[in-house]
Write an enzyme that holds these catalytic residues in place. Sequence first.
Site, PDB file in Angstrom:
ATOM      1  CG  ASP A 416      -4.535   0.211   1.315  1.00  0.00           C
ATOM      2  OD1 ASP A 416      -4.332  -0.884   1.871  1.00  0.00           O
ATOM      3  OD2 ASP A 416      -3.747   0.701   0.491  1.00  0.00           O
ATOM      4  CD  GLU A 419      -2.509  -2.794   7.755  1.00  0.00           C
ATOM      5  OE1 GLU A 419      -2.783  -3.484   6.770  1.00  0.00           O
ATOM      6  OE2 GLU A 419      -2.309  -1.562   7.689  1.00  0.00           O
ATOM      7  CG  ASP A 484       1.038  -4.358  -0.224  1.00  0.00           C
ATOM      8  OD1 ASP A 484      -0.066  -4.368  -0.792  1.00  0.00           O
ATOM      9  OD2 ASP A 484       1.464  -3.392   0.419  1.00  0.00           O
TER      10      ASP A 484
END
Length: 810
Positions: A416, A419, A484
């Site tokens: 997670d 990026e 999300d």
Amino acid sequence: MKQFFIYISIVLVTFSINAQNPNRIYKSHNEESNVFSVTTNDGKYIFQFYSEAILETTFIPKGETNIKASHAVVMPPEIIETTYKYVGNNITYGSKGLSVTITTEPFQVSYKYKGESIISEKRGYYKNEHQPMDMVNGNIIADSTEKIEFNLTKDEVLYGGGSRALGMNRRGNRLPLFNRAHYGYETESKLMNYTMPIVLSSNKYMIHFDNAPVGYLDLDSKGDNTLTYETISGRKTYQVVAGDSWYDIMDNYTELTGKQPMLPRWALGNFSSRFGYHSQEEVEMTIDKFKEENIPVDAIILDLYWFGKDIKGTMGNLEFHKDSFPNPKQMVQDLKSKNVETILITEPFILTNSKKWNEAVEENILAKDSIGNPAKYDFYFGNTGIIDIYNEKGNAWFKNIYKDLSKLGVTGFWGDLGEPEVHPHWVQHATGSSQEVHNTYGHDWAKLVYEASLEANPELRPFILMRAGYSGSQHYGLIPWSGDVSRSWGGLQSQPEIAIQMAMQGLGYMHSDLGGFAGANLDDELYARWLQYGVFQPIYRPHAQEDVPSEPVFRSEKAKNLASFAIEMRYRMLPYNYHLMAENHIEGKPLMRPLFFEEPDNQELFDYSETYLWGNDILVAPVLEAGKDVQNVYFPKTSYWFNIENDDIIEGGQTKGIQTHPAYIPTYVRAGAFIPLAKSMQSTKEYDANFIQLQYYHHESVEESERDFYFDDGKTVNAIEKEQFQILEFEAEKERRWLEIEFEAENGNNYTTETKTIELVIHNVDKKPKRIKVNKDKVNGTYNEDYKTLTLTVTWNTKEEKEVRIKLSK
């Protein structure tokens, strides 16, 4: 005279449109060792074929050297037969398929596939002042940027750029290439977690800009028929990928950048997941609840509470919090005894107050600031550093974390915030600045986890769930999700488009948090429709913030029953879905496919994602609006289509309003298709590969039909290379009043064959047949007059061929 001036004007306009950078002047050209080069006054072009349909072009500006390292390409260039022509001002170098033409005056580079023009450079490479965008202000920092500019035809539709919610046709947008999360997005998001420097055109070609640093992709934002790739630094390299069909382009691109490895079979099952499970007791209670309710489940995902009680201040601990998870090894073993895999979330951030901070500093595994100290900065979870996976020490240290967790029995990892979520431009990694590695961090992290997983368990297929990556990440088994997303109808509406677009760019397993993630929206209809859509998208993983439960076992009776029906369908489709996994692995075929793949010349489908194909034979129309009683569905003209629930048949080539049902979404099967179904099960571990309910959708329009289905044990790494696989082949043919169905198997040399029970269900049989024979033996079948189906059971030793002959009544 007037006509002469008009002619001269047309010529000048043509030159101004097609001529490249007016200051670029051809000097010479050369071919050596299968590399074709063209020297100009300001640099050098290098052209190299990877195959007859893949051509790489690199421009090296004068005074610079060639940067050969690619983040994405894994295919070695092939030595292929090429042709060379120099006629007038045109030098053409090409394969049997793809060719490049260099016009010497005025200078121009253009490409053709089988004689048809596909794309040409406009100005080609040039450099000018950076034009920043507000949405990435402070993220992409440069005084000037380097560009590669192309001509577009006025009507072509453009796809690509990674994961965005923009509508299928992305032409008209300037898109930042800077991976960044968008919390709670709905129907529009111009920038999300997973960007890619890829453009696909409705004219059936792809361009992959093979460069890692951040930048932009301008898909004709000024409306002047111009495509521009823009970057702060790095390679001036791109590959043109062509093919005779969309499937050829997918195959060629994924051959270039790497095919997706086969996932473990359990990855196609239902997951229990939420943000998050706070304790070992809660994990075990949740799985027990699934068992009590007889709802299948194959894996549970532990979010960040596995390493700490609080959201903030614990990231980077990367070990089980003993107060909440007193015996993690026993927990993982107990879950495995219930046929449930354990997946753990991990992040690349080490907080300064985490248990591992001092170790991270001492081991020198963190990215640095400008003076060589560990880079520290604040973000939502606390004051942090980031693991430098480009540093050998950092890479090895992080790998060992995954290996140690694998020793506990953990079989999947969730990466997670990759990026990376916060990644200041001043942070320095071993191989360059954050801006140079930002977009490829998730890509290279996936590679690290993939390698660690195989080093820990060489005989088990890795499972790697990641929020961010870059072009080519499928090669390292990366399974992306769409971030999300808002728990709303708007959030659901964007999901088919995002998944289809990503699949077209090589990432066949893009999926969503089923039910939606962000927001406390307790809407049973939305939840059910999202889970029904989930049956026909790659990974079945309901996930949400914990204020509203994502697991069906904790929802209302109505929602639970609807979810249970959808999950049951998902499991019964396991053999069909597993074959889609194999097709993706072998040929790069997407699991979800846009309808223009089916009708490539139908321009009305170029911007259409509301209905799509799940594999070759299942047509799906998700219900994406509240209270929708009638769903408009386009039926491709290539077939007749059977309603999967009631066998109503609809002729293709039309849009029809279909009455919706609360328990399922409109789903249709292609006439002539074989669909293999499994018995009901509570886990893929219970899957009986020796029983197949084989549905054949008989129709008079189909004279002959053949389908193959891939099988293996669901876990062996490189099963195809090891010849531990089986391909079952089913063929149907009509001869006058006889319907013949043949069974044949291709068995890998190291595959142990077993006798299979085939429950053959033939649809659309108007009357009870006069006679049924299996090989030479007469048998009886069961004819259902209401549903017009014929059912018979065939015992099949797959070492031998089997033939079923049915004499149809007039």
